[in-house]
Write an enzyme that holds these catalytic residues in place. Structure first.
Site: not given
Ligand SMILES: *Cc1c(COP(=O)(O)O)cnc(C)c1O
Length: 408
Positions: A191, A219, A250
């Site tokens: 990411s 992502h 997201k």
């Molecule tokens: C954002 C993200 C997380 C965490 O996700 P949340 O639901 O916000 O805790 C875990 N792994 C990756 C690769 C992320 O980009």
């Protein structure tokens, strides 16, 4: 008393060091919903409108009125919250529905919900593997994977980011050490850089060394590939994923909540043993309602249109920025990092962009390696072409103004 004062002094000193290195991460206050355009409070307390280029709001669903309505409807029907973990009295039909829809969409036997993907990644390893087993993890994996692996007794092997020769060397080492189950773990999309894991090659090596594959597709799920099926669907080659972790925070509406998809038996064991599941509250109905609506949209023909829009926006931004002479990380995703190098420059650049009406964030150590500070831009289907062109001109103006103010 002395110890307590010493402790507070050490805390202050650490904060001072972070600041002196230009690594303090400011939190700027938004006073509107999330979207392509947001209202931001400036340092003086005034409000200003800005184009947002740093949200994980890839399809623009975070501000979608249908998701807001679905959340309100779910609250009205199922209440504000459960006041219970799932196994005591915290499982509603809504949770079962969201798990079933997520598993059906992504093509797995079952799904289990968590408060966040951070918790899902913290939960997944320890119940499934022990000291007889091995985890082979990409060096750029998300912090939550690193923490989750630490909580598990399996032997740990790390391979250099996306380096398939090193992955093979680590698999060999794990087999030579007599490991029982070997689990390869990778982010589907890295990411901070915006490129994909090499899942077809990873699948081939996993077959060769009889290993399982876990992918964190936070992502990717929803906005990459046909039906938004994520990183495994964009390679045009055979990819196997045994365990998939993801987030509703997201692309899928940006609320919160994480999940793990896998075979039904694997999920059944996680329900019995995963500590962040057993000892943490059930997801609020509003979150589940919005996530269900997001999945419906993502799977509908309209979702495909949003993904096409997102793709063409990313291409437009990338080619415009390259033509303007910016140093971008290459990659096929809507994450487009603008490389600046120096941490302080990245902070100044981001602050000046806000004055030009573009909201972005400078990323520096420890989020990215030292000397590789950047502004990570993220495109959204909610942007317009005019928004993208406006952002490119703002980047050019800020760069030129900074160059002028710099003594040669
Ligand atoms: C954002 C993200 C997380 C965490 O996700 P949340 O639901 O916000 O805790 C875990 N792994 C990756 C690769 C992320 O980009």
């Amino acid at each position: 008393m002395g110890e307590r004062l010493d402790f507070l002094h050490r805390v202050s000193a650490t904060l001072g060091e972070i600041d002196a290195q230009g690594l303090t991460k400011p939190e700027r206050v938004i006073v509107s919903p999330q979207g392509a355009r947001i209202e931001v409070e400036t340092a003086s307390g005034a409000k200003r409108s800005a184009l947002n280029f740093c949200a994980n709001n890839y399809l623009g669903l975070a501000g979608d009125p249908r998701l807001v309505a679905a959340a309100a409807e779910a609250s009205a029907r199922f209440g504000a919250g459960l006041a219970s973990v799932r196994f005591i009295c915290g499982t509603q039909s809504l949770h079962k529905e969201l798990e079933a829809e997520t598993a059906a969409w992504l093509g797995f036997g079952d799904c289990i919900l968590f408060a966040a993907c951070f918790d899902a990644n913290g939960a997944v390893f320890e119940p499934l593997l022990d000291e007889a087993d091995a985890i082979v993890s990409d060096s750029l994996n998300h912090a939550s994977i690193i923490d989750g692996v630490r909580l598990c007794r399996a032997k740990r092997y790390r391979f250099a980011n996306s380096d398939m020769a090193d992955l093979e060397a680590q698999l060999k080492a794990a087999r030579a050490a007599g490991s029982r189950t070997i689990l390869i773990v990778t982010d589907g999309v890295f990411s901070m850089d915006g490129y994909l894991a090499k899942l077809p090659e990873i699948t081939r090596l996993a077959d060769q060394y009889d290993a399982l594959i876990m992918v964190d597709d936070c992502h990717a799920s929803g906005h990459l590939g046909p039906e938004g099926l994520g990183s495994r669907s964009v390679h045009g080659a055979e990819v196997r994923i045994d365990i998939l972790t993801g987030t509703y925070g997201k692309t899928l509406g940006g609320g919160m909540g994480g999940f793990i998809c896998a075979d039904a038996q694997v999920i059944a064991l996680l329900r019995q043993k995963a500590r962040p599941y057993l000892f943490s509250n059930a997801l609020a109905p509003s979150i589940c309602g919005a996530a269900l609506e997001a999945i419906r949209i993502v799977r509908a023909p309209e979702g495909e249109q949003m993904r096409q829009t997102l793709k063409s926006h990313a291409a437009r931004f990338r080619s415009g920025m390259e033509a303007a002479g910016f140093d971008l990380k290459p990659g096929p995703t809507p994450i487009i990092p603008v490389m600046l190098g120096d941490a302080r420059l990245a902070q100044t650049f981001a602050a000046n962009l806000l004055d030009e009406g573009v909201f972005v964030t400078g990323f520096s150590f420890p989020v990215v390696p030292r000397g590789e500070a950047r502004i990570r831009t993220q495109l959204s289907a909610a942007h317009s072409q005019a928004d993208i062109d406006a952002a490119i001109s703002a980047f050019v103006r800020v760069r030129d103004a900074l160059a002028e103010s710099q003594p040669q």
